[in-house]
Design a protein around this motif. Structure first.
Motif, mmCIF file in Angstrom:
data_model
loop_
_atom_site.group_PDB
_atom_site.id
_atom_site.type_symbol
_atom_site.label_atom_id
_atom_site.label_comp_id
_atom_site.label_asym_id
_atom_site.label_seq_id
_atom_site.Cartn_x
_atom_site.Cartn_y
_atom_site.Cartn_z
ATOM 1 N N THR A 1 -1.782 -11.340 11.301
ATOM 2 C CA THR A 1 -1.139 -10.430 12.255
ATOM 3 C C THR A 1 -0.775 -11.197 13.519
ATOM 4 N N SER A 2 -0.038 -10.515 14.420
ATOM 5 C CA SER A 2 0.358 -11.107 15.705
ATOM 6 C C SER A 2 -0.382 -10.393 16.819
ATOM 7 N N GLY A 3 -1.042 -11.173 17.663
ATOM 8 C CA GLY A 3 -1.757 -10.596 18.785
ATOM 9 C C GLY A 3 -0.923 -10.619 20.051
ATOM 10 N N SER A 4 -1.588 -10.594 21.210
ATOM 11 C CA SER A 4 -0.880 -10.625 22.486
ATOM 12 C C SER A 4 -0.185 -11.965 22.661
ATOM 13 N N GLY A 5 1.020 -11.923 23.202
ATOM 14 C CA GLY A 5 1.787 -13.154 23.377
ATOM 15 C C GLY A 5 2.261 -13.736 22.070
ATOM 16 N N ASN A 6 2.359 -12.895 21.031
ATOM 17 C CA ASN A 6 2.835 -13.310 19.706
ATOM 18 C C ASN A 6 1.925 -14.369 19.079
ATOM 19 N N GLU A 7 0.643 -14.366 19.477
ATOM 20 C CA GLU A 7 -0.322 -15.308 18.914
ATOM 21 C C GLU A 7 -0.730 -14.848 17.513
ATOM 22 N N LYS A 8 -0.756 -15.773 16.567
ATOM 23 C CA LYS A 8 -1.113 -15.456 15.194
ATOM 24 C C LYS A 8 -2.632 -15.299 15.074
ATOM 25 N N LEU A 9 -3.048 -14.193 14.424
ATOM 26 C CA LEU A 9 -4.455 -13.922 14.177
ATOM 27 C C LEU A 9 -4.665 -13.753 12.676
ATOM 28 N N PHE A 10 -5.767 -14.322 12.157
ATOM 29 C CA PHE A 10 -6.074 -14.267 10.734
ATOM 30 C C PHE A 10 -7.286 -13.342 10.542
ATOM 31 N N THR A 11 -7.025 -12.133 10.026
ATOM 32 C CA THR A 11 -8.117 -11.202 9.751
ATOM 33 C C THR A 11 -8.878 -11.714 8.530
ATOM 34 N N THR A 12 -10.181 -12.018 8.706
ATOM 35 C CA THR A 12 -10.946 -12.742 7.701
ATOM 36 C C THR A 12 -12.282 -12.047 7.442
ATOM 37 N N LEU A 13 -12.664 -11.967 6.152
ATOM 38 C CA LEU A 13 -13.989 -11.507 5.750
ATOM 39 C C LEU A 13 -14.894 -12.736 5.729
ATOM 40 N N ILE A 14 -15.948 -12.737 6.573
ATOM 41 C CA ILE A 14 -16.790 -13.918 6.770
ATOM 42 C C ILE A 14 -18.188 -13.628 6.249
ATOM 43 N N LEU A 15 -18.750 -14.601 5.565
ATOM 44 C CA LEU A 15 -20.121 -14.506 5.059
ATOM 45 C C LEU A 15 -21.096 -14.718 6.210
ATOM 46 N N CYS A 16 -22.115 -13.841 6.310
ATOM 47 C CA CYS A 16 -23.089 -13.951 7.397
ATOM 48 C C CYS A 16 -24.417 -13.396 6.912
ATOM 49 N N ASP A 17 -25.430 -13.427 7.769
ATOM 50 C CA ASP A 17 -26.725 -12.825 7.441
ATOM 51 C C ASP A 17 -26.575 -11.321 7.340
ATOM 52 N N ALA A 18 -27.413 -10.721 6.542
ATOM 53 C CA ALA A 18 -27.394 -9.266 6.408
ATOM 54 C C ALA A 18 -27.765 -8.637 7.746
ATOM 55 N N PRO A 19 -27.181 -7.489 8.097
ATOM 56 C CA PRO A 19 -27.527 -6.829 9.364
ATOM 57 C C PRO A 19 -28.990 -6.430 9.398
ATOM 58 N N ALA A 20 -29.524 -6.358 10.633
ATOM 59 C CA ALA A 20 -30.923 -5.968 10.803
ATOM 60 C C ALA A 20 -31.144 -4.532 10.358
ATOM 61 N N ALA A 21 -32.415 -4.170 10.270
ATOM 62 C CA ALA A 21 -32.744 -2.817 9.802
ATOM 63 C C ALA A 21 -32.186 -1.742 10.713
ATOM 64 N N ASN A 22 -32.067 -2.049 11.993
ATOM 65 C CA ASN A 22 -31.516 -1.068 12.929
ATOM 66 C C ASN A 22 -29.997 -1.035 12.941
ATOM 67 N N GLY A 23 -29.406 -1.844 12.086
ATOM 68 C CA GLY A 23 -27.945 -1.838 12.001
ATOM 69 C C GLY A 23 -27.278 -2.752 12.989
ATOM 70 N N ALA A 24 -28.063 -3.504 13.773
ATOM 71 C CA ALA A 24 -27.478 -4.414 14.763
ATOM 72 C C ALA A 24 -26.833 -5.594 14.062
ATOM 73 N N PRO A 25 -25.754 -6.115 14.571
ATOM 74 C CA PRO A 25 -25.096 -7.271 13.962
ATOM 75 C C PRO A 25 -25.944 -8.516 14.116
ATOM 76 N N PRO A 26 -25.742 -9.521 13.259
ATOM 77 C CA PRO A 26 -26.506 -10.763 13.375
ATOM 78 C C PRO A 26 -26.227 -11.463 14.694
#
Length: 623
Positions: free
Chosen positions: A240-265
């Motif tokens: 996609t194109s962001g502000s100022g016509n900057e190219k952005l790549f929407t990406t699914l990234i592998l990470c640690d599983a979220p904590a029990a309270n749902g907080a992000p890693p």
């Protein structure tokens, strides 16, 4: 004009004689002019209210193109409608001779934002020379006080306070006390900083190119390193194109599983500053089953595009993740498309812990630019040199690296603040240094910056100081008659772009050629010194359209005959000759300084010959 005034009609613009303009203004102020055709100059400069203001058009030519009236121009002219003490309201009428103006255009013209103030401060050679002659004043101080530097200088006190705070922090920051890190940690930090800068520059060039965007389609597996991820695998979903016509790549990234309270890693490392680049870094492997997150990545966040690609349903994955961000669906399990993509990334990480095969920038990503290839070679050289550093084998390497980074960031910030407070941050400083170089090359200044004789002469001249000074010192004007000198100098004050070509005598033609040659030489010299001028523009600034008219006027020809020699309006001719008298006085002062009585007498006689009759008639306001 007399017949019009008898009928209560009048015309007011810059092309009519100044004394006629004054007559119109006086009659209008007394209420004897019922209908006045005027340009915006009348509304801008004279306090003459009217009951009704009528716009013939809401468009004007600004010297470059046709455009709509600006809000400030409209308000200034329309604000004349309504006489104080006589009218309860003022009327403004816009003629619709063609199509009716669009409401959006009218709204913008009447209620739009006012024109932003812009500094007109310009460095001139006369200003520089005059300031250099005064020891108590510096040109840099004058530039600091200009409106053009206001926005950079308004925070001076804030910067001075911050400098003190940074200096205090630097006293508390300790240097890494380690033999192994003391050998080459500083060099390692500089190498990492250069690597991150190269990556940012190269990834922007490569991934946003047409070939790169084609390769970075949905399903492309990439490695990601930013303030939240460190060498983690991801799969591109969208571009996609962001502000100022900057190219952005929407990406699914592998990470640690979220904590029990749902907080992000938690982030992998601090969000700002240079991070260590280690040789042969393994891919990020999450603890447990692993989790996922979708982020819009900038090109520099993607450290490598790999040869691997996954078959994914990008739209379904994005919709599923967005759905689970809503409070009522937050505890729902991921959809099948998300789970499959995450498991594929996890499988690739486990089977290739040392990293996947990257795409070749030249063969696969279409890099052909020589500069980019050189940057790629430099990047590869730096990566290979990382293994030679001994500091990376220190048991407290990351701790020592953080201490050094904090120290370097504070020093960089201190250097930047000192730069903002110094003269070097002045936007006009490079131009000032270039113009000083021109003055030294022309011997207006000596090597120490002391004003010489030619510089003292240039100080007396207010317009085209270099050209006139060189003409005086080259004796171009000395052998001419006073009438011819006045005629040739008219090219400096005359500004009309289009007029009929004048008929010149042989002497005037030679003088014109000499002035054009001199202007060309000066423009070329300025370009050699770096001044941003065009030779063609410098030559075109000399307008010779009134040379014949001024020559005949100095010969004694009546003004009624002068107007037949050119298509330039009477008011413009008068204004030109009036300004020409100032230029003649400047040249006369120059002749006095260099001790040339012959030129001094000629300039005094030239001034006397043009100062006569209607051109220099006294103003009616002073009678």
């Amino acid at each position: 004009m007399q017949d019009l005034l008898k009928r209560g009609l009048a015309v007011h613009h810059s092309g009519i004689l100044p004394i006629l303009k004054e007559v119109v203004e006086m009659l209008f102020s007394r209420g004897l002019v019922k209908f006045l055709f005027a340009t915006e100059t009348f509304a801008m400069g004279v306090n003459m209210p009217a009951r009704t203001v009528l716009f013939d058009s809401i468009r004007k030519h600004d010297g470059t193109q046709m455009r709509d009236l600006l809000p400030g121009e409209y308000i200034q002219m329309a604000g004349r409608a309504g006489r104080r003490g006589l009218d309860t309201t003022g009327t403004v009428i816009i003629l619709c001779k063609g199509d009716v103006p669009e409401m959006a255009d009218l709204h913008k013209m009447m209620l739009g934002k006012p024109t932003q103030l812009e500094s007109r401060f310009r460095l001139t050679y006369t200003m520089i020379l005059n300031l250099l002659r005064v020891e108590e004043l510096r040109v840099e101080d004058m530039m600091k006080r200009s409106f053009s530097e206001f926005h950079t200088r308004k925070d001076t006190q804030v910067h001075q306070t911050e400098v003190k705070n940074v200096q205090e922090k630097l006293k508390t920051v300790k240097e890494p006390d380690c033999y192994m890190c003391g050998l080459d940690l500083e060099t390692y930090y500089v190498t990492c900083k250069e690597l991150w800068e190269l990556r940012r520059q190269l990834q922007r060039q490569i991934l946003t190119s047409p070939h790169g965007l084609k390769v970075m389609s949905a399903g492309r597996v990439v490695t990601v390193s930013n303030h939240r991820h460190n060498n983690a695998l991801g799969v591109v979903l969208q571009v996609t194109s962001g502000s100022g016509n900057e190219k952005l790549f929407t990406t699914l990234i592998l990470c640690d599983a979220p904590a029990a309270n749902g907080a992000p890693p938690s982030p992998a490392h601090p969000p700002t500053g240079v991070t260590p680049v280690l040789p042969n870094t393994a891919l990020f492997l999450p603890d447990g089953p692993g989790g996922h997150v979708i982020e819009p990545l900038r090109p520099e966040d993607i450290t490598m595009a790999t040869t691997s690609a996954l078959k994914v349903n990008a739209d379904r994955i994005v919709d599923d993740v967005r759905k689970r961000q809503q409070p009522r669906f937050r505890n729902d399990p991921p959809g099948q498309s998300v789970t499959v993509a995450t498991q594929e990334l996890l499988r690739l990480t486990e089977t290739h812990p040392g990293g996947l095969t990257p795409l070749d920038p030249v063969k696969d990503l279409g890099v052909r630019d020589v500069d980019s290839v050189e940057l790629l070679r430099r990047k590869q050289f730096l990566l290979e040199s990382l293994e030679k550093f001994s500091c990376i084998h220190c048991t407290k390497f990351r701790e020592h690296f953080e201490e050094l980074r904090e120290n370097r960031q504070l020093k960089d910030r201190l250097n930047h603040l000192c730069y903002l407070l110094s003269d070097n941050s002045l936007a006009l400083l490079p131009e000032y240094e270039q113009r000083v170089q021109v003055l030294k090359r022309l011997r207006y200044l000596d090597a120490a910056g002391t004003v010489q004789l030619k510089g003292r002469v240039a100080c007396e001249i207010s317009n085209h100081e270099l050209l006139i000074t060189e003409l005086v010192f080259e004796n171009v004007l000395t052998d001419l008659q006073p009438q011819e000198i006045a005629a040739l100098l008219s090219c400096i004050v005359f500004q009309e772009r289009r007029c009929v070509e004048p008929t010149l005598t042989e002497t005037l033609q030679k003088g014109k050629d000499a002035m054009v040659a001199m202007a060309t030489r000066l423009a070329e010299l300025q370009r050699e010194c770096g001044v941003n001028v065009q030779v063609e523009d410098c030559v075109e600034e000399l307008k010779f359209g009134l040379v014949e008219a001024v020559f005949q006027w100095a010969q004694g020809m009546p003004f009624s005959k002068i107007t037949e020699l050119t298509d330039v309006q009477e008011g413009v001719i008068v204004r030109c000759i009036q300004r020409l008298d100032e230029t003649c006085r400047d040249v006369r002062s120059a002749a006095r300084i260099i001790g040339d009585p012959n030129l001094y007498a000629k300039m005094e006689l030239a001034s006397e010959k043009i100062k006569r009759d209607i051109v220099f008639a006294a103003s009616l306001y002073t009678q």
